[in-house]
Design a protein around this motif. Structure first.
Motif, PDB file in Angstrom:
ATOM      1  N   SER A 157       0.846  -1.188   0.000  1.00  0.00           N
ATOM      2  CA  SER A 157       0.000   0.000   0.000  1.00  0.00           C
ATOM      3  C   SER A 157       0.885   1.244   0.000  1.00  0.00           C
ATOM      4  CB  SER A 157      -0.923  -0.009   1.218  1.00  0.00           C
ATOM      5  OG  SER A 157      -0.161  -0.039   2.411  1.00  0.00           O
ATOM      6  N   PRO A 158       0.358   2.401  -0.415  1.00  0.00           N
ATOM      7  CA  PRO A 158       1.207   3.589  -0.599  1.00  0.00           C
ATOM      8  C   PRO A 158       2.049   3.971   0.610  1.00  0.00           C
ATOM      9  CG  PRO A 158      -0.959   3.949  -1.535  1.00  0.00           C
ATOM     10  CD  PRO A 158      -1.027   2.635  -0.830  1.00  0.00           C
ATOM     11  N   ASN A 159       1.480   3.891   1.819  1.00  0.00           N
ATOM     12  CA  ASN A 159       2.203   4.347   3.010  1.00  0.00           C
ATOM     13  C   ASN A 159       3.051   3.260   3.662  1.00  0.00           C
ATOM     14  OD1 ASN A 159       1.188   7.018   2.952  1.00  0.00           O
ATOM     15  ND2 ASN A 159      -0.757   6.293   3.820  1.00  0.00           N
ATOM     16  N   SER A 160       3.083   2.069   3.080  1.00  0.00           N
ATOM     17  CA  SER A 160       3.853   0.980   3.677  1.00  0.00           C
ATOM     18  C   SER A 160       5.341   1.169   3.422  1.00  0.00           C
ATOM     19  CB  SER A 160       3.398  -0.367   3.126  1.00  0.00           C
ATOM     20  OG  SER A 160       3.813  -0.511   1.778  1.00  0.00           O
ATOM     21  N   SER A 161       6.160   0.447   4.180  1.00  0.00           N
ATOM     22  CA  SER A 161       7.612   0.515   4.013  1.00  0.00           C
ATOM     23  C   SER A 161       8.110  -0.525   3.010  1.00  0.00           C
ATOM     24  CB  SER A 161       8.313   0.308   5.359  1.00  0.00           C
ATOM     25  OG  SER A 161       7.967  -0.971   5.902  1.00  0.00           O
ATOM     26  N   ALA A 162       7.216  -1.064   2.213  1.00  0.00           N
ATOM     27  CA  ALA A 162       7.595  -2.073   1.221  1.00  0.00           C
ATOM     28  C   ALA A 162       8.576  -1.487   0.208  1.00  0.00           C
ATOM     29  CB  ALA A 162       6.349  -2.602   0.511  1.00  0.00           C
ATOM     30  N   SER A 163       9.308  -2.340  -0.467  1.00  0.00           N
ATOM     31  CA  SER A 163      10.300  -1.886  -1.444  1.00  0.00           C
ATOM     32  C   SER A 163       9.642  -1.569  -2.779  1.00  0.00           C
ATOM     33  CB  SER A 163      11.376  -2.956  -1.620  1.00  0.00           C
ATOM     34  OG  SER A 163      10.794  -4.163  -2.087  1.00  0.00           O
ATOM     35  N   ASN A 164      10.381  -0.847  -3.603  1.00  0.00           N
ATOM     36  CA  ASN A 164       9.988  -0.582  -4.981  1.00  0.00           C
ATOM     37  C   ASN A 164      10.778  -1.495  -5.917  1.00  0.00           C
ATOM     38  OD1 ASN A 164       8.490   1.560  -3.967  1.00  0.00           O
ATOM     39  ND2 ASN A 164      10.027   3.091  -4.494  1.00  0.00           N
ATOM     40  N   VAL A 165      10.212  -1.817  -7.068  1.00  0.00           N
ATOM     41  CA  VAL A 165      10.955  -2.496  -8.121  1.00  0.00           C
ATOM     42  C   VAL A 165      10.692  -1.758  -9.429  1.00  0.00           C
ATOM     43  CG1 VAL A 165      10.962  -4.768  -7.036  1.00  0.00           C
ATOM     44  CG2 VAL A 165       9.087  -4.150  -8.570  1.00  0.00           C
ATOM     45  N   GLN A 166      11.678  -1.798 -10.314  1.00  0.00           N
ATOM     46  CA  GLN A 166      11.527  -1.206 -11.633  1.00  0.00           C
ATOM     47  C   GLN A 166      11.516  -2.312 -12.685  1.00  0.00           C
ATOM     48  OE1 GLN A 166      14.659   1.831 -11.994  1.00  0.00           O
ATOM     49  NE2 GLN A 166      13.090   3.355 -11.620  1.00  0.00           N
ATOM     50  N   VAL A 167      10.499  -2.298 -13.535  1.00  0.00           N
ATOM     51  CA  VAL A 167      10.386  -3.292 -14.603  1.00  0.00           C
ATOM     52  C   VAL A 167       9.997  -2.576 -15.887  1.00  0.00           C
ATOM     53  CG1 VAL A 167       9.790  -5.214 -13.088  1.00  0.00           C
ATOM     54  CG2 VAL A 167       7.979  -3.768 -13.989  1.00  0.00           C
ATOM     55  N   SER A 168      10.282  -3.203 -17.019  1.00  0.00           N
ATOM     56  CA  SER A 168       9.866  -2.604 -18.285  1.00  0.00           C
ATOM     57  C   SER A 168       8.341  -2.560 -18.330  1.00  0.00           C
ATOM     58  CB  SER A 168      10.410  -3.406 -19.464  1.00  0.00           C
ATOM     59  OG  SER A 168       9.657  -4.591 -19.651  1.00  0.00           O
ATOM     60  N   PHE A 169       7.795  -1.571 -19.044  1.00  0.00           N
ATOM     61  CA  PHE A 169       6.342  -1.413 -19.079  1.00  0.00           C
ATOM     62  C   PHE A 169       5.640  -2.628 -19.671  1.00  0.00           C
ATOM     63  CE2 PHE A 169       2.293   0.303 -20.679  1.00  0.00           C
ATOM     64  CZ  PHE A 169       1.783   0.826 -19.493  1.00  0.00           C
ATOM     65  N   PRO A 170       6.099  -3.189 -20.803  1.00  0.00           N
ATOM     66  CA  PRO A 170       5.433  -4.402 -21.311  1.00  0.00           C
ATOM     67  C   PRO A 170       5.456  -5.538 -20.299  1.00  0.00           C
ATOM     68  CG  PRO A 170       6.810  -3.458 -23.012  1.00  0.00           C
ATOM     69  CD  PRO A 170       7.141  -2.717 -21.754  1.00  0.00           C
ATOM     70  N   ASP A 171       6.594  -5.722 -19.608  1.00  0.00           N
ATOM     71  CA  ASP A 171       6.670  -6.801 -18.607  1.00  0.00           C
ATOM     72  C   ASP A 171       5.733  -6.527 -17.438  1.00  0.00           C
ATOM     73  OD1 ASP A 171       8.471  -8.208 -20.092  1.00  0.00           O
ATOM     74  OD2 ASP A 171      10.243  -7.568 -18.971  1.00  0.00           O
ATOM     75  N   TYR A 172       5.578  -5.256 -17.079  1.00  0.00           N
ATOM     76  CA  TYR A 172       4.638  -4.908 -16.006  1.00  0.00           C
ATOM     77  C   TYR A 172       3.211  -5.282 -16.411  1.00  0.00           C
ATOM     78  CZ  TYR A 172       1.450  -2.043 -13.264  1.00  0.00           C
ATOM     79  OH  TYR A 172       0.394  -1.629 -12.490  1.00  0.00           O
ATOM     80  N   ILE A 173       2.813  -4.931 -17.616  1.00  0.00           N
ATOM     81  CA  ILE A 173       1.445  -5.234 -18.074  1.00  0.00           C
ATOM     82  C   ILE A 173       1.223  -6.743 -18.155  1.00  0.00           C
ATOM     83  CG2 ILE A 173      -0.220  -4.961 -19.939  1.00  0.00           C
ATOM     84  CD1 ILE A 173       0.329  -2.416 -18.310  1.00  0.00           C
ATOM     85  N   LYS A 174       2.216  -7.475 -18.657  1.00  0.00           N
ATOM     86  CA  LYS A 174       2.098  -8.937 -18.715  1.00  0.00           C
ATOM     87  C   LYS A 174       1.934  -9.523 -17.320  1.00  0.00           C
ATOM     88  CE  LYS A 174       4.953  -9.363 -22.889  1.00  0.00           C
ATOM     89  NZ  LYS A 174       6.215  -9.882 -23.470  1.00  0.00           N
ATOM     90  N   ASN A 175       2.685  -9.001 -16.375  1.00  0.00           N
ATOM     91  CA  ASN A 175       2.611  -9.481 -14.999  1.00  0.00           C
ATOM     92  C   ASN A 175       1.248  -9.195 -14.394  1.00  0.00           C
ATOM     93  OD1 ASN A 175       2.884  -9.366 -12.004  1.00  0.00           O
ATOM     94  ND2 ASN A 175       5.024  -9.842 -12.413  1.00  0.00           N
TER      95      ASN A 175
END
Length: 605
Positions: A157-175
């Motif tokens: 959730s937005p305010n959580s301390s979870a990490s971020n990941v960066q992925v290509s946009f096509p791979d994000y949509i497929k996921n």
């Protein structure tokens, strides 16, 4: 019992480095071992058949169980932490391609730990209600619709301390599509859902929904706020092919540029004022197209638009496909990119066509590239193939640039004594930024940054992400413990990544009297074409004393040599810069006698 399929791909550094010889085990839900596999030079396994349930269950909105069988995968490789991926859904007739992003060990001595990923059930099967927030009219918007490549996803959730990941946009949509819905649905239902998913993400980017609120990400993976994303999950072939075709297309209202807010829910356990995921199946079965389905849930004046503005791409798609017979600068660009990519993926054949001419060898290279990266293997460079080639070329050249920078900086083995924080400047800050930049290639939660010698907000965020990952005090200050950990991680990358360092898969050979390209290629288990391409040769002529670059496999510590008339152990040892004792030991010889035609193992180092 129905059958589905699973392919596993072990790669790192945004796919720039395929990992050969990775050991993989596949288990059924009762933890019985079914398969033991090893990845090939592309970091990939063969396609594995697995039992599952009939697709009829996944196309029935009233079926209350899970319409598939799940499997577990354990992955191990020397120099890397092991990876355990559980609850991988396998669907009838579908091929799931599972990315195995392995993390290198921090140093030689550290024992490997196990990283665990749980895929779990798709969002369409969840009971949780959805309540994504719609952007207000006052929200600041960008001037143009842009594909964010990569896109930054917050794993909570937005305010959580979870990490971020960066992925290509096509791979994000497929996921997201693989995490949200069932891949066995009719084509127009899949397309309607994928259009909604693409547009939802582009709306978040266009309105700067999170960036304008001070967050350092584009979107979350929380279904209470956005759409479901499971880092490291498998991608289904039916979904992948559609996304490759339409990833830069989105829904908008006629006369407007901005992406429409395409809210959606499953339509059974959760309802909303947007698209019903299960409802799309019913409409598709009635023969409606994807656009007709979308107009059933959103305003009647919506249309499908396209944007060619994609960040992180070296060159834009020329607008029409390239194929055999094509000529010009765009063909030359693809040839250049593929010839560079094949240094990391040697299964791609060398291109020997005239520069800028799309001939037989260019077609063969494109087909093999498409096969390796799960694209339609037709030898035609359409939109999806163009952007994948461009994306991978960026990744492999980026890695080579970082490796070269490391040599220039002279990293050494002892960290600096300096304590750096926001506002610091100078050479030690450049070193800090370089280390974080390299580490970000292999650790998805570390954001990349600009090496400008100024410790600003971007550098502080990268330091914080690294400290959280390494379980250090997250104060954003690079002190002694943070420096020590940075060096351990960096040295682990040096030790364990096959292609770290310039031309680490290349050895040099000095041409001897009587040598030919054919004989050298045979001796080193390569081809004449590869030797000519690697060394920029336009003919088969060699000169004595000439230095040739020879590709060598990382997993093979020797080459084979056929004994010729007049050879002795001493002369062979001298020629290959080794010793007689080494040759005798490697080949199990008890005397110095050789016979013509005998095959000897020669150490490559």
């Amino acid at each position: 019992m129905a059958i589905g399929y699973l392919i596993l791909q072990a790669r790192t550094a945004h796919d720039a480095v395929p990992l050969n010889g990775v050991r993989i085990q596949i288990y059924d839900p009762l933890n019985n071992l079914l398969y033991e596999l090893t990845t090939d030079e592309n970091g990939e396994t063969q396609k594995i058949p697995l039992e599952t349930l009939s697709k009829d269950f996944s196309q029935n909105p009233y079926y209350t169980g899970l319409p598939y069988i799940s499997y577990n995968v354990r992955t191990q490789a020397d120099g890397f932490h092991s990876l355990f991926v559980s609850d991988i859904p396998i669907f009838d007739g579908e091929t799931a391609v599972s990315p195995l992003t392995l993390i290198p060990l921090e140093d030689k001595e550290r024992n490997a730990s196990q990283i665990e990923i749980s895929v779990g059930e798709p969002a369409v099967a969840m009971q949780t209600p959805r309540n994504p927030k719609s952007p207000s009219r006052e929200t600041y918007v960008l001037r143009q619709v842009v594909i964010p490549n990569p896109i930054t996803v917050h794993l909570g959730s937005p305010n959580s301390s979870a990490s971020n990941v960066q992925v290509s946009f096509p791979d994000y949509i497929k996921n997201v599509a693989s995490s949200e819905i069932y891949p066995t649905w009719p084509d127009s239902a899949l397309r309607a859902n994928i259009y909604a998913i693409i547009t939802f993400a582009l709306n978040r980017v266009y309105t700067e929904w999170y960036k304008s609120r001070g967050y350092n990400f584009d979107i979350t993976n929380s279904t209470a706020y956005d759409q479901y994303f499971v880092y490291g999950r498998p991608i289904y072939d039916s979904i992948s092919k559609i996304v490759d075709e339409i990833f830069n297309e989105y829904v908008r209202r006629k006369g407007q540029n901005n992406p429409y807010f395409t809210s959606f829910c499953n339509g059974t356990t959760s309802t909303c004022q947007g698209l019903s995921q299960w409802g799309t199946v019913s409409l598709a079965n009635q023969g409606l197209s994807a656009l007709q389905i979308l107009r059933s849930y959103y305003p009647k004046d919506i249309e499908i638009a396209e944007t060619d503005i994609i960040t992180g791409q070296l060159s834009s798609y020329p607008g029409s496909a390239l194929k055999q017979g094509s000529r010009g600068l765009n063909v030359q660009t693809i040839q250049t990119y593929l010839n560079r990519i094949r240094k990391n993926y040697p299964a791609i054949p060398v291109i020997t066509d005239e520069t800028g001419v799309f001939g037989n060898t260019t077609t063969a290279a494109v087909k093999k590239f498409q096969s390796v990266f799960n694209l339609v293997s037709d030898g035609i460079v359409g939109k999806s193939t163009w952007y994948k080639i461009s994306s991978l070329y960026t990744a492999v050249t980026r890695l080579a640039e970082l490796n070269s920078e490391g040599e220039t900086l002279g990293i050494g083995t002892v960290p600096p004594n300096s304590i750096l924080k926001q506002g610091s400047r100078g050479q030690d800050v450049i070193l800090l930024q370089y280390l974080l930049d390299v580490i970000s290639e292999y650790y998805p939660s570390i954001p990349p940054l600009t090496q400008d010698g100024i410790f600003g907000v971007q550098t502080a965020q990268a330091v914080l992400a690294f400290q959280r990952l390494m379980r250090l005090n997250p104060d954003g200050i690079a002190g002694s413990l943070t420096w020590k950990s940075l060096y351990e991680v960096y040295q682990g990358i040096e030790q364990n990544i096959p292609s770290f360092g310039p031309d680490s898969n290349i050895t040099e050979y000095i041409v001897q009297p009587g040598d030919t390209l054919w004989a050298i290629a045979r001796r080193y288990n390569t081809t004449v074409d590869i030797l000519k391409s690697l060394n920029g040769l336009t003919s088969d002529l060699l000169r004595i004393g000439q230095i040739l670059k020879i590709p060598t496999a990382q997993t093979t510590p020797y080459i084979e040599y056929t004994v010729k008339s007049g050879d002795t152990l001493w002369s062979i040892a001298r020629r290959y810069n080794t010793t007689v004792d080494t040759l005798k030991s490697l080949n199990g010889l008890t005397s110095d006698l050789l016979r013509i035609g005998q095959t000897l193992k020669i150490p490559t180092n």
